[in-house]
Design an enzyme around this catalytic site. Structure first.
Site, PDB file in Angstrom:
ATOM      1  N   GLY A  14       0.828  -1.398  -0.090  1.00 23.63           N
ATOM      2  CA  GLY A  14       0.126   0.067  -0.084  1.00 23.63           C
ATOM      3  C   GLY A  14       0.735   1.309   0.052  1.00 23.63           C
ATOM      4  N   ASN A  16       1.731   2.911  -2.669  1.00 18.50           N
ATOM      5  CA  ASN A  16       0.970   3.944  -3.385  1.00 18.50           C
ATOM      6  C   ASN A  16      -0.332   4.577  -3.097  1.00 18.50           C
ATOM      7  OD1 ASN A  16       2.471   4.383  -6.225  1.00 18.50           O
ATOM      8  ND2 ASN A  16       2.647   2.170  -5.799  1.00 18.50           N
ATOM      9  N   HIS A 115       2.014   1.097 -13.079  1.00 17.68           N
ATOM     10  CA  HIS A 115       2.719  -0.129 -13.141  1.00 17.68           C
ATOM     11  C   HIS A 115       4.054   0.266 -13.215  1.00 17.68           C
ATOM     12  CE1 HIS A 115       3.795  -4.104 -14.794  1.00 17.68           C
ATOM     13  NE2 HIS A 115       4.630  -3.592 -15.618  1.00 17.68           N
TER      14      HIS A 115
HETATM   15  C1  GRF Z   1       3.930  -0.860  -7.328  1.00 17.44           C
HETATM   16  O1  GRF Z   1       5.216  -1.142  -7.895  1.00 17.44           O
HETATM   17  C2  GRF Z   1       2.833  -0.990  -8.303  1.00 17.44           C
HETATM   18  O2  GRF Z   1       3.522  -0.057  -9.595  1.00 17.44           O
HETATM   19  C3  GRF Z   1       2.538  -2.127  -8.856  1.00 17.44           C
HETATM   20  O3  GRF Z   1       2.620  -2.788  -7.691  1.00 17.44           O
HETATM   21  C4  GRF Z   1       3.260  -2.250  -6.620  1.00 17.44           C
HETATM   22  C5  GRF Z   1       2.433  -1.988  -5.547  1.00 17.44           C
HETATM   23  O4  GRF Z   1       3.117  -1.582  -4.510  1.00 17.44           O
HETATM   24  N1  GRF Z   1       1.325  -2.259  -9.734  1.00 17.44           N
HETATM   25  P1  GRF Z   1       2.425  -0.649  -3.162  1.00 17.44           P
HETATM   26  O5  GRF Z   1       1.340  -1.811  -2.729  1.00 17.44           O
HETATM   27  O6  GRF Z   1       1.742   0.363  -3.917  1.00 17.44           O
HETATM   28  O7  GRF Z   1       3.546  -0.352  -2.213  1.00 17.44           O
END
Ligand code: GRF
Length: 222
Positions: A14, A16, A115
């Site tokens: 989480g 992001n 991504h």
């Molecule tokens: C990130 O690298 C995102 O780009 C990909 O999955 C990862 C998720 O990381 N889709 P987080 O859970 O947001 O730390």
């Protein structure tokens, strides 16, 4: 219906989500996160949302059965919750589950994903390992509107980082992640403001700019 009400779908850490939560807490941000849904019980990201006072929900995909029927049943439950919460936009943030074409079509132009590569290169899993193995020199991340295919869809924004000598998948992932945390809120803001939108032809229109693909160095992202 509440204006610019956003849901974030997660499966894990989480980070992001955290960047989106922090950005949307600013009074000037043109939207608020109303609901965070995880398909995995105990996903650490749920705690980030709870601490920020955001409603959370776990929809454990393993309880919806296997195969296409299970997938459709899960997406129907998801749709039901999003509708009840009067959500208008959905951000996938490390959501490790394929969505049905029906769900994706329903949210056309309102469903975003991030991504950790410069799409359309390096779709799928184990991205950082594959980038290092193939010796690429410039990596990055992409925020895009979601198509039914994995990691596919019209690009809203991208940010580039160098791949440095001696990089491991972990060091490269960290460098890209820092840019992810800037790019996703910036792109969401553009979409919520109506500055980046999906045209009928399936291309992202950025009316105030002359290019379709932005880098973080564009002042629009500052
Ligand atoms: C990130 O690298 C995102 O780009 C990909 O999955 C990862 C998720 O990381 N889709 P987080 O859970 O947001 O730390």
């Amino acid at each position: 219906m509440a204006q610019n009400s956003v849901a974030v779908l997660i499966s894990g850490r989480g980070s992001n989500l955290k960047s989106l939560v922090e950005a949307t807490q600013a009074p000037s941000f043109p939207g608020k996160i109303k609901l965070v849904i995880s398909n995995r019980p105990g996903a650490p990201g749920l705690e980030i949302a709870k601490k920020a006072g955001i409603e959370t929900l776990t929809l454990d995909h393993t309880t919806y059965g296997n195969g296409e029927e299970g997938r459709a049943a899960f997406d129907e439950a998801l749709q039901d919750r999003l509708t009840k919460a009067e959500v208008e936009f959905v951000c996938l943030a490390g959501f490790m589950r394929l969505l049905t074409a029906t769900f994706v079509r329903t949210w056309r132009g309102k469903l975003l994903n991030i991504h950790p590569s410069l799409l359309p290169a390096f779709k799928g899993l184990n991205v950082h390992e594959r980038m290092i193995e193939q010796g690429i020199k410039i990596a990055g991340c992409t925020v895009h509107f979601v198509n039914p295919e994995v990691d596919d869809g019209p690009i809203i924004g991208q940010a580039a980082v160098p791949v440095l000598p001696g990089d491991t998948p972990e060091t490269l992932a960290d460098r890209i992640l820092q840019e992810e945390h800037r790019l996703y809120p910036a792109c969401l803001k553009l979409v919520l403001e109506g500055k980046a939108r999906l045209s009928a032809g399936g291309v992202v229109k950025l009316p105030e700019l002359e290019c379709d693909v932005l880098s973080l160095h564009n002042p629009t992202f500052e």
